[in-house]
Design an enzyme around this catalytic site. Structure first.
Site, PDB file in Angstrom:
ATOM      1  N   SER A  16      89.236 -59.849  68.588  1.00 57.40           N
ATOM      2  CA  SER A  16      89.619 -58.482  68.926  1.00 57.40           C
ATOM      3  C   SER A  16      91.037 -58.177  68.430  1.00 57.40           C
ATOM      4  CB  SER A  16      89.440 -58.300  70.433  1.00 57.40           C
ATOM      5  OG  SER A  16      89.571 -56.965  70.797  1.00 57.40           O
TER       6      SER A  16
ATOM      7  N   HIS B 269      81.199 -55.996  72.442  1.00 59.29           N
ATOM      8  CA  HIS B 269      82.524 -56.496  72.059  1.00 59.29           C
ATOM      9  C   HIS B 269      82.727 -57.955  72.493  1.00 59.29           C
ATOM     10  CE1 HIS B 269      86.455 -55.589  70.436  1.00 59.29           C
ATOM     11  NE2 HIS B 269      87.032 -56.143  71.490  1.00 59.29           N
TER      12      HIS B 269
ATOM     13  N   ASP C  33      79.063 -52.661  69.643  1.00 60.81           N
ATOM     14  CA  ASP C  33      80.445 -52.736  70.126  1.00 60.81           C
ATOM     15  C   ASP C  33      80.944 -51.316  70.426  1.00 60.81           C
ATOM     16  OD1 ASP C  33      83.242 -53.022  70.345  1.00 60.81           O
ATOM     17  OD2 ASP C  33      83.212 -54.793  69.066  1.00 60.81           O
TER      18      ASP C  33
HETATM   19  C1  MLT Z   1      93.025 -53.476  69.256  1.00 59.99           C
HETATM   20  O1  MLT Z   1      93.750 -52.820  69.952  1.00 59.99           O
HETATM   21  O2  MLT Z   1      93.411 -54.360  68.484  1.00 59.99           O
HETATM   22  C2  MLT Z   1      91.572 -53.147  69.368  1.00 59.99           C
HETATM   23  O3  MLT Z   1      91.426 -51.909  69.985  1.00 59.99           O
HETATM   24  C3  MLT Z   1      90.828 -54.182  70.095  1.00 59.99           C
HETATM   25  C4  MLT Z   1      91.409 -54.487  71.434  1.00 59.99           C
HETATM   26  O4  MLT Z   1      92.289 -55.329  71.503  1.00 59.99           O
HETATM   27  O5  MLT Z   1      90.975 -53.933  72.447  1.00 59.99           O
END
Ligand code: MLT
Length: 202
Positions: free
Chosen positions: A105, A186, A155
């Site tokens: 992520s 996700h 996701d």
């Molecule tokens: C981010 O902020 O890098 C993406 O939205 C994924 C997350 O960390 O939630």
């Protein structure tokens, strides 16, 4: 390292044939989160696991965002360079080759930005639930670097087209990209683990 530039965990290699891993946690995680996964997917690798320096309502991250999926791109650039500098510092202190990043992520997004801005800092990357981190990234030379991307078709944070766009742009820069789209959201699944184990063994 007298005063490391990032709070981090380091585990030395027990198998010299395995590449070092740079473990990059998701929003709200820390340097302890991915150590277990790292040990499982590449047993015997050295592990370097920093904690993101940005705090969003107390949750560590690797760069600032304006909203979910909307990034402060100036900060993405600054933080990707800062993290690449830390990797150079850790390589020197611990005597390591360039690591393979494994990020989830937010950690996957900073790893993708490092590939684009500081390609020398990583030997390759496994990007779990990554999206395009920079709208106008310079075209890096990623020849010889393997990249595994695993995305979720359901996701809610990352549109499928956005993940595909990242895979296409990394390929266009010369990376050897394998992009897997799983019927999931996700969060990581058992299939992610299996694909990671297989990719690291190849
Ligand atoms: C981010 O902020 O890098 C993406 O939205 C994924 C997350 O960390 O939630």
């Amino acid at each position: 390292m007298t005063e490391p530039s990032f709070i981090h965990r380091f585990e030395p290699a027990t198998d010299p044939n395995r590449p070092p891993l740079l473990l990059l946690h998701g929003t709200g995680g820390d340097e302890n989160d991915l150590l277990g996964l790292g040990r499982t997917i590449s047993p015997g690798s050295a592990l370097i696991s920093p904690r993101g320096k940005i705090l969003e309502n107390g949750m560590p991250r690797f760069f600032r965002r304006l909203a979910e999926g909307v990034f402060d791109e100036e900060d993405v650039k600054f933080r990707a360079n800062e993290l690449a500098d830390f990797v150079a510092e850790a390589r020197e202190a611990y005597g390591l080759e360039a690591p393979i990043a494994m990020g989830f992520s937010n950690g996957a997004n900073i790893a993708a930005a490092m590939l684009m801005l500081r390609p020398e800092s990583l030997a390759g990357a496994a990007l779990l639930r990554a999206m395009v981190p920079l709208s106008n990234a310079p075209r890096a030379d990623l020849a010889g670097k393997r990249v595994l991307m695993i995305s979720g078709a359901m996701d809610p944070i990352i549109p499928v087209d956005n993940a595909k766009q990242l895979a296409t742009s990394l390929s266009a820069s010369g990376a050897d990209v394998q992009h897997q789209m799983l019927p999931t959201g996700h969060n990581l699944s058992q299939t992610d683990l299996q694909l990671l184990v297989k990719w690291f063994a190849e």
